[in-house]
Each structure stands twice: as C-alpha cells, then as structure tokens.
Write an enzyme that holds these catalytic residues in place. Structure first.
Site, PDB file in Angstrom:
ATOM      1  N   CYS A 144     -14.601  -8.092 -37.345  1.00  0.00           N
ATOM      2  CA  CYS A 144     -15.883  -7.637 -36.817  1.00  0.00           C
ATOM      3  C   CYS A 144     -15.924  -6.149 -36.477  1.00  0.00           C
ATOM      4  CB  CYS A 144     -16.246  -8.469 -35.588  1.00  0.00           C
ATOM      5  SG  CYS A 144     -16.176 -10.251 -35.922  1.00  0.00           S
TER       6      CYS A 144
ATOM      7  N   HIS B 145     -21.979  -5.253 -33.380  1.00  0.00           N
ATOM      8  CA  HIS B 145     -21.602  -6.421 -34.178  1.00  0.00           C
ATOM      9  C   HIS B 145     -22.472  -7.592 -33.747  1.00  0.00           C
ATOM     10  CE1 HIS B 145     -19.586  -9.857 -35.743  1.00  0.00           C
ATOM     11  NE2 HIS B 145     -19.083 -10.209 -34.587  1.00  0.00           N
TER      12      HIS B 145
ATOM     13  N   ASN C   6     -23.229 -15.110 -37.650  1.00  0.00           N
ATOM     14  CA  ASN C   6     -22.229 -14.057 -37.468  1.00  0.00           C
ATOM     15  C   ASN C   6     -21.551 -13.839 -38.818  1.00  0.00           C
ATOM     16  OD1 ASN C   6     -19.811 -12.658 -36.999  1.00  0.00           O
ATOM     17  ND2 ASN C   6     -19.539 -13.535 -34.965  1.00  0.00           N
TER      18      ASN C   6
END
Length: 333
Positions: free
Chosen positions: A106, A257, A287
C-alpha cells in the site's frame, strides 16, 4: 535543470465482480460495496499490461518513448524472472528499456514515484512507465471475512516524464518509514523460500472470530493495522511538513491509500483535513493495494475535484509496515 512530472494515469479492473451485502454491519463500516476479482487464469501482470495498453491508447504517449519500467506488485508471475521483464516483452517496448520489480504493497505508489523521479532527474531515463498491480484475491480464503470484504484486484499505469519547465508539474519531496516489527500483522506465511508450500500449507484453521484460513492464505490483524495507521500516518505527514516548512493548508488536495471508510475518516478527522479536500474512491473497487492512490488520483482529476496546478499530498501506508509521504504538483494531459 531536469524536472519530473506525472504525464498521464490510467487504471484497469478485471471484469468479475464480487458484492458485499449492503445491509451487513461490516460493509457499512468499511464502505466497500463491490470488488473486482481476477479470474482463475488472469494474473497481476495481465492487469498491468491491460492498464498500460489503455494508457497508450488514451494519451499521446508513444510506447517507443518508454525507456524504463517500474513494476510494483506483491503478486509476481514467478520467483524469477522479474515480471517487469515479461511486461517489457508483452508490450513490445525497446530492448534498451530498463525494467525492475519492487515488492511493496500500500506504500508502493509513493515509493515508485520517488524512484521514477530519481531516474529522470539524474538523467538516467526520460519517460518511466510505472505500473502497479495486485491480485490479493488469489491469497484470500473465501471463508475469511476479515480480508474478503476489503481487497479488490486492479492495476494502474502512470507515465512520469522529464521536463525542463517546472510549470509542467513536479514530483516530491518525499519522506519514508519502515517498521518490520509489524510484518506478522499483514502477511502470507506460506509460499516463499522460508516457508515453502507443503501438504500442511493448505490445512485450514478457524480463529476466535470465526474466520477460516490456511498458512498459504492472506492473514491480517485488523486492529493492529488500524492502530499502526492512526499513530504512524499523522507522524509521517507531519515529518514531511516539517521538512518542507509547510502546513496542511498549503495543499489543495489529499490522496491517502484507500484502505477503508472507517480508517480514512478516522485519519481525516484526527489530522483536521477538510472533507472536500480528501479523496474517498473505493466503494466500487475496494482496497486495491498499490493501485489505490493512482486510481483515486485520476478519478478525482477527471471528476474535477483536482485540477492542473494543484498541489496534492500522497500518503501510502500498510503491509511491511511501510509508509511513504510525497507531494505532487499536477499537469496531466
């Protein structure tokens, strides 16, 4: 003086979709309704090639201009060779093109931008193709809600180019950080050389919350990841602000993120970032690991939330633990 800037961004989702129950308490908390899932015979490099192909078609960037590839993934095709080398061949790029993989999650987009900036501003490259792609779905046990509800598959493609005119946009400065003590809180234990796949790797176990996984599946300690983010992300941002003698008010927009709704809203409130300057772009994709920042960045750009000339703060954080903070001034095509 050579300057580097983001010239164009595109992204790609696989066609398969997986829906979270909109009435589920956890779905409402994380704010993720849909994820895109790669098919059984579709891999991260395939998504990356599709994103790059889409970028070449939608921008005025010619593939012959590319003289370096950076590929960020935690879903490589093989232990070796480097997947970036395979992508170079599939895209038909010049054999004078440099290519490398970086294994980051990430925080990977921020790290990759910094590497591209270094290559360009040192005179080693003129046009860097920076690809991010992951298929975490292939690591996830479908009976493990702690990760199944969160992660979607995706890829992004970014062109970073050289310019002698600072008005064309800028990349950086950056700050970075690492705390490997948190490695076990987001990990796939089985599959590397330290713990090779055996018959025992697929043995499933149930945790105290009813989630089921094996050693070859993705494991995440959600509470520890949240605690890490709430402590380290504000510290990291403040570190960059101190380095540049700036404040939150000096930035036009913020792209963190895109982890989940609860975490991002908690960070936004803690850091007192205005709601209208803060990106939330994951409800229909989940995500997407290293692709989450560029996907949010180009979506917000195309929707008019960000415009050329804006100064944007990018913040990546997660698996490792690893984090990176950097600023960009946009001038995209």
């Amino acid at each position: 003086m050579i300057n580097s800037y983001i010239r164009a961004i595109e992204y790609y989702f696989p066609n398969n979709k997986e829906y979270n129950d909109p009435e589920d308490r956890m779905t409402k908390k994380i704010g993720i309704e849909v994820k895109n899932i790669a098919s059984a015979d579709e891999f991260a490099s395939d998504l990356a090639v599709a994103a790059a192909t889409k970028l070449f078609a939608s921008s005025n960037v010619d593939p012959t201009e590319i003289d370096f590839i950076i590929y960020c993934t935690q879903s490589p095709d093989y232990y070796l060779p480097t997947t970036a080398c395979l992508i170079q061949d599939r895209l038909g790029l010049s054999t004078t093109c440099g290519a490398l993989d970086i294994n980051l999650g990430c925080s990977g987009y921020v790290y990759g931008l910094s590497l591209a900036k270094g290559l360009i501003e040192s005179g080693s490259a003129q046009n860097v193709l920076f690809l991010t792609s992951d298929t975490y779905s292939k690591y996830i046990n479908p009976k493990d809600r702690s990760v199944k509800l969160l992660f979607g598959d995706a890829a992004s493609a970014t062109i970073i180019s050289a310019s002698k005119n600072p008005q064309n946009g800028q990349i950086g400065p950056f700050t970075f950080g690492t705390d490997g003590k948190g490695a076990n809180n987001l990990i796939v234990y089985g599959g590397g050389l330290r713990e090779r796949i055996t018959s025992e790797s697929s043995i499933e176990e149930e945790d105290e919350f009813g989630n089921i996984r094996s050693r070859s599946n993705l494991y995440m300690n959600g509470s520890e990841i949240f605690n890490f983010a709430m402590k380290q992300v504000p510290n990291a941002v403040n570190g960059l602000l101190k380095k540049t003698n700036e404040t939150i008010e000096d930035f036009d927009y913020f792209v963190f993120h895109q982890a989940n709704q609860y975490m991002l809203e908690s960070l936004r409130r803690k850091m007192k970032i205005p709601n209208d300057k803060f990106s939330i772009e994951f409800s229909d994709c989940g995500n997407t690991v290293s692709s989450s920042i560029p996907i949010a960045l180009i979506r917000d750009y195309k929707s008019g939330k960000i415009k050329n000339g804006d100064k944007v703060l990018l913040v990546g954080f997660g698996v490792g633990y690893s984090w990176g903070v950097g600023s960009v001034v946009l001038n995209m095509q």
